[in-house]
Design a protein around this motif. Structure first.
Motif, PDB file in Angstrom:
ATOM      1  N   VAL A  92       0.838  -1.209   0.000  1.00  0.00           N
ATOM      2  CA  VAL A  92       0.000   0.000   0.000  1.00  0.00           C
ATOM      3  C   VAL A  92       0.865   1.248   0.000  1.00  0.00           C
ATOM      4  N   SER A  93       1.920   1.256   0.816  1.00  0.00           N
ATOM      5  CA  SER A  93       2.813   2.410   0.877  1.00  0.00           C
ATOM      6  C   SER A  93       3.482   2.668  -0.463  1.00  0.00           C
ATOM      7  N   ILE A  94       3.963   1.608  -1.094  1.00  0.00           N
ATOM      8  CA  ILE A  94       4.644   1.756  -2.383  1.00  0.00           C
ATOM      9  C   ILE A  94       3.676   2.236  -3.456  1.00  0.00           C
ATOM     10  N   GLU A  95       2.493   1.645  -3.504  1.00  0.00           N
ATOM     11  CA  GLU A  95       1.511   2.058  -4.497  1.00  0.00           C
ATOM     12  C   GLU A  95       1.089   3.508  -4.292  1.00  0.00           C
ATOM     13  N   SER A  96       0.929   3.911  -3.040  1.00  0.00           N
ATOM     14  CA  SER A  96       0.521   5.283  -2.743  1.00  0.00           C
ATOM     15  C   SER A  96       1.588   6.285  -3.146  1.00  0.00           C
ATOM     16  N   ASN A  97       2.858   5.924  -2.943  1.00  0.00           N
ATOM     17  CA  ASN A  97       3.948   6.834  -3.303  1.00  0.00           C
ATOM     18  C   ASN A  97       4.173   6.886  -4.810  1.00  0.00           C
ATOM     19  N   ALA A  98       3.963   5.758  -5.485  1.00  0.00           N
ATOM     20  CA  ALA A  98       4.197   5.719  -6.934  1.00  0.00           C
ATOM     21  C   ALA A  98       3.015   6.263  -7.720  1.00  0.00           C
ATOM     22  N   ALA A  99       1.827   6.270  -7.137  1.00  0.00           N
ATOM     23  CA  ALA A  99       0.622   6.684  -7.864  1.00  0.00           C
ATOM     24  C   ALA A  99       0.716   8.092  -8.436  1.00  0.00           C
ATOM     25  N   PRO A 100       1.145   9.122  -7.678  1.00  0.00           N
ATOM     26  CA  PRO A 100       1.214  10.459  -8.276  1.00  0.00           C
ATOM     27  C   PRO A 100       2.228  10.568  -9.410  1.00  0.00           C
ATOM     28  N   VAL A 101       3.312   9.794  -9.332  1.00  0.00           N
ATOM     29  CA  VAL A 101       4.302   9.817 -10.415  1.00  0.00           C
ATOM     30  C   VAL A 101       3.694   9.215 -11.681  1.00  0.00           C
ATOM     31  N   HIS A 102       2.993   8.088 -11.525  1.00  0.00           N
ATOM     32  CA  HIS A 102       2.339   7.469 -12.680  1.00  0.00           C
ATOM     33  C   HIS A 102       1.267   8.392 -13.267  1.00  0.00           C
ATOM     34  N   SER A 103       0.568   9.118 -12.402  1.00  0.00           N
ATOM     35  CA  SER A 103      -0.463  10.048 -12.887  1.00  0.00           C
ATOM     36  C   SER A 103       0.164  11.164 -13.713  1.00  0.00           C
ATOM     37  N   MET A 104       1.294  11.683 -13.283  1.00  0.00           N
ATOM     38  CA  MET A 104       1.953  12.745 -14.039  1.00  0.00           C
ATOM     39  C   MET A 104       2.487  12.235 -15.374  1.00  0.00           C
ATOM     40  N   ILE A 105       2.941  10.991 -15.417  1.00  0.00           N
ATOM     41  CA  ILE A 105       3.370  10.404 -16.695  1.00  0.00           C
ATOM     42  C   ILE A 105       2.189  10.315 -17.651  1.00  0.00           C
ATOM     43  N   ARG A 106       1.011   9.894 -17.141  1.00  0.00           N
ATOM     44  CA  ARG A 106      -0.182   9.815 -17.994  1.00  0.00           C
ATOM     45  C   ARG A 106      -0.601  11.200 -18.484  1.00  0.00           C
ATOM     46  N   HIS A 107      -0.543  12.207 -17.614  1.00  0.00           N
ATOM     47  CA  HIS A 107      -0.887  13.566 -18.032  1.00  0.00           C
ATOM     48  C   HIS A 107       0.060  14.057 -19.120  1.00  0.00           C
ATOM     49  N   GLN A 156      12.615  18.483 -24.363  1.00  0.00           N
ATOM     50  CA  GLN A 156      12.099  18.662 -23.004  1.00  0.00           C
ATOM     51  C   GLN A 156      11.076  17.591 -22.656  1.00  0.00           C
ATOM     52  N   TYR A 157      10.262  17.203 -23.630  1.00  0.00           N
ATOM     53  CA  TYR A 157       9.273  16.129 -23.409  1.00  0.00           C
ATOM     54  C   TYR A 157       9.989  14.845 -22.998  1.00  0.00           C
ATOM     55  N   ILE A 158      11.030  14.485 -23.731  1.00  0.00           N
ATOM     56  CA  ILE A 158      11.774  13.260 -23.416  1.00  0.00           C
ATOM     57  C   ILE A 158      12.484  13.392 -22.068  1.00  0.00           C
ATOM     58  N   PHE A 159      13.034  14.564 -21.812  1.00  0.00           N
ATOM     59  CA  PHE A 159      13.734  14.814 -20.543  1.00  0.00           C
ATOM     60  C   PHE A 159      12.788  14.634 -19.359  1.00  0.00           C
ATOM     61  N   VAL A 160      11.584  15.185 -19.452  1.00  0.00           N
ATOM     62  CA  VAL A 160      10.603  15.061 -18.367  1.00  0.00           C
ATOM     63  C   VAL A 160      10.141  13.614 -18.235  1.00  0.00           C
ATOM     64  N   TRP A 161       9.864  12.953 -19.375  1.00  0.00           N
ATOM     65  CA  TRP A 161       9.380  11.564 -19.328  1.00  0.00           C
ATOM     66  C   TRP A 161      10.424  10.665 -18.672  1.00  0.00           C
ATOM     67  N   GLN A 162      11.690  10.817 -19.075  1.00  0.00           N
ATOM     68  CA  GLN A 162      12.751   9.988 -18.503  1.00  0.00           C
ATOM     69  C   GLN A 162      12.903  10.238 -17.006  1.00  0.00           C
ATOM     70  N   SER A 163      12.786  11.496 -16.597  1.00  0.00           N
ATOM     71  CA  SER A 163      12.914  11.833 -15.171  1.00  0.00           C
ATOM     72  C   SER A 163      11.783  11.217 -14.365  1.00  0.00           C
ATOM     73  N   LEU A 164      10.536  11.356 -14.846  1.00  0.00           N
ATOM     74  CA  LEU A 164       9.392  10.799 -14.131  1.00  0.00           C
ATOM     75  C   LEU A 164       9.443   9.275 -14.101  1.00  0.00           C
ATOM     76  N   ARG A 165       9.905   8.686 -15.179  1.00  0.00           N
ATOM     77  CA  ARG A 165      10.003   7.225 -15.220  1.00  0.00           C
ATOM     78  C   ARG A 165      11.032   6.726 -14.206  1.00  0.00           C
ATOM     79  N   LEU A 166      12.143   7.437 -14.087  1.00  0.00           N
ATOM     80  CA  LEU A 166      13.146   7.060 -13.085  1.00  0.00           C
ATOM     81  C   LEU A 166      12.571   7.231 -11.682  1.00  0.00           C
ATOM     82  N   TRP A 167      11.830   8.310 -11.446  1.00  0.00           N
ATOM     83  CA  TRP A 167      11.222   8.518 -10.133  1.00  0.00           C
ATOM     84  C   TRP A 167      10.242   7.400  -9.788  1.00  0.00           C
TER      85      TRP A 167
END
Length: 514
Positions: free
Chosen positions: A248-263, A318-329
């Motif tokens: 639950v902790s891991i999913e909760s922490n990763a959820a906002p990062v995944h949401s920003m990748i989808r946006h 910049q799109y690729i830079f942001v995507w790669q950063s969020l994916r690493l996060w």
């Protein structure tokens, strides 16, 4: 689940019931400094012993005055009692069997197990509750670091260190390793979602059915393994619940990062940018992508970084830079339990000591972080393989240097990601609800043209200026990307959409201060 079996911590809320900590303090006891009485002896007897050992004077007999003349017999009795009291104090500090005295009356090495367990529970509690102990955890870890010093350890006579209590070693130690390979464990510990991958709400009947199935499978595992292993049903359930909490902790922490990748993927085209919401950056020429000297030494955490963009990127770059950063996060969030274990090991390592350096933020403990570095390098390599494009920016991981001095600073920086992304994701999801109020909708239409334009304005601003190198010397390294995003949060009060944030109930990026 496979990634946390070896790094999941036993829940501290059930510590007393596990059998590992029950000898530390009495449950429901007001005086937490008193030891637990040995088995077979009454607690009241030890309370009387404590009062006796303390050396307090006996009350005067009724009818006698303190100024009166005392008989020789009375003086001899007093002298005998004082001798017995002093002898008991001496025995309490030297005889291991004399456990009825207070903790302070014993030698430090006699309390070795107590101190090791207390410090281990504190470290474990921080891992399970990152928002707690925000001002004390660093002090605790630095205290334990200094306790490893040869001079200090010699004077103490024992070590304060004890390995963190993890689910995997815990089950193997008690002959229940088969549970770790149980296929049903995935069902018993899975995260029950209330939204699907597209962000749509799942109907309540489905959620209830998933929760019921999860509980049923967990009950089956507890009953089955309690009957064929030395562990009790409560201890089996404790291990399963600890794994479930970790998921639950891991999913909760990763959820906002995944949401920003989808946006990012749904609202921006890497090849055909919308002129109004282009991600193109034009940075200053000062950003060179590495730290530089100043009069106080190296800069750190962007201490002398620029207030404006230091990166110059086209929209697609910049799109690729942001995507790669969020994916690493996202990968970092999914492996936070492993990183916590490794950070704890690196900080308290006896093979790598720290050195004090002026990093531009005052004196900091600079210490090598081999375990954390190894995991971060593997996560970075995995992200680079998934990118299907050249890596944008530097692939330098600052660890054990003047930018990120030690594992404590590293883990503190990456635990901030959910704290500043969650409010951002929550605001975007609340925009449709805000527009249900006619007055707020009128304000949004007048100021931003539409609710969709408000969303795009916020997203474009974050994807541009949350990854523009501001607040850091260059900002394209692995650590600089996170520093830039945190720097963006400090400027949100100056944004034109700040009032819309406040109308949604936004309180800040550092928790609720109501």
């Amino acid at each position: 689940l496979d990634g946390i079996l070896e790094a999941c911590h036993i829940a501290t809320g059930l510590a007393i019931g596990s059998g590992h900590e029950r000898t530390i303090v009495r449950p429901c006891q007001d005086d937490m400094t008193a030891p637990v009485p040995p088995s077979g002896q009454d607690a009241s007897q030890h309370d009387n012993d404590d009062r006796d050992v303390g050396g307090e004077e006996e009350p005067e007999p009724v009818g006698h005055s303190k100024k009166g003349k005392k008989s020789k017999k009375s003086k001899k009795m007093k002298k005998s009692k004082r001798f017995k009291k002093s002898k008991r104090v001496a025995n309490a500090t030297t005889d291991p069997s004399a456990m009825s005295g207070s903790w302070c009356s014993r030698n430090p090495e006699d309390n070795e197990h107590f101190f090791q367990t207390i410090f281990e529970i504190g470290r474990r509690n921080k891992v399970l509750n990152p928002s707690s102990m925000r001002s004390t955890y660093g002090k605790l870890m630095y205290l334990m670091q200094d306790a490893h010093n040869g001079t200090v350890a010699k004077s103490l006579g024992f070590s304060l260190h004890k390995d963190l209590l993890l689910v995997g070693p815990y089950l193997r130690e008690h002959g229940c390793a088969d549970l770790l390979h149980e296929p049903r464990l995935h069902v018993a510990t899975r995260f029950v979602r209330d939204r699907d991958e597209l962000g749509e709400k799942i109907d309540e009947a489905t959620i209830r059915a998933n929760v019921a199935e999860k509980r049923r499978v967990a009950d089956e595992l507890v009953e089955e393994y309690a009957s064929k292993s030395p562990l009790s049903a409560a201890e089996i359930r404790r291990a399963i619940d600890s794994l479930s909490d970790a998921v639950v902790s891991i999913e909760s922490n990763a959820a906002p990062v995944h949401s920003m990748i989808r946006h990012l993927e749904r609202n921006f085209d890497p090849e055909n940018p919308t002129k109004r919401y282009s991600l193109q950056l034009r940075g200053t020429s000062r950003g060179m992508g590495f730290s530089h000297y100043n009069r106080y030494g190296f800069s750190a955490y962007g201490s002398s970084g620029s207030d404006g963009p230091t990166l110059s990127h086209s929209h697609s770059t910049q799109y690729i830079f942001v995507w790669q950063s969020l994916r690493l996060w996202s990968k970092v969030m999914l492996n936070m339990h492993r990183l916590w274990v490794c950070a704890d090991a690196d900080l308290l390592s006896t093979s790598t000591s720290y050195q004090l350096f002026n990093t531009g933020q005052g004196l900091n403990r600079v210490q090598n972080c081999p375990s954390v570095r190894k995991i971060m390098q593997s996560l970075l390599h995995s992200t680079q393989k998934e990118a299907n494009a050249a890596w944008v920016g530097l692939a330098v991981i600052h660890l054990g240097d003047r930018d990120v001095p030690n594992a404590l600073i590293f883990i503190d920086k990456y635990t901030q990601i959910p704290r500043f992304l969650n409010p951002l994701v929550d605001f975007i999801s609340k925009i449709p609800a805000l527009c249900q109020d006619k007055r707020i909708k009128q304000y949004i239409d007048n100021e931003f043209d539409s609710a969709e334009d408000l969303k795009m304005t916020v997203l474009a601003d974050y994807f541009k200026h949350g990854f523009d190198g501001s607040g850091d010397d260059g900002g394209s390294c692995i650590d600089g990307r996170l520093t830039s995003s945190w720097n963006w949060t400090s400027k949100i009060a100056k944004k034109r959409y700040y009032h819309a944030f406040m109308l949604s109930g936004f309180q800040g990026f550092d928790g609720d201060f109501k």
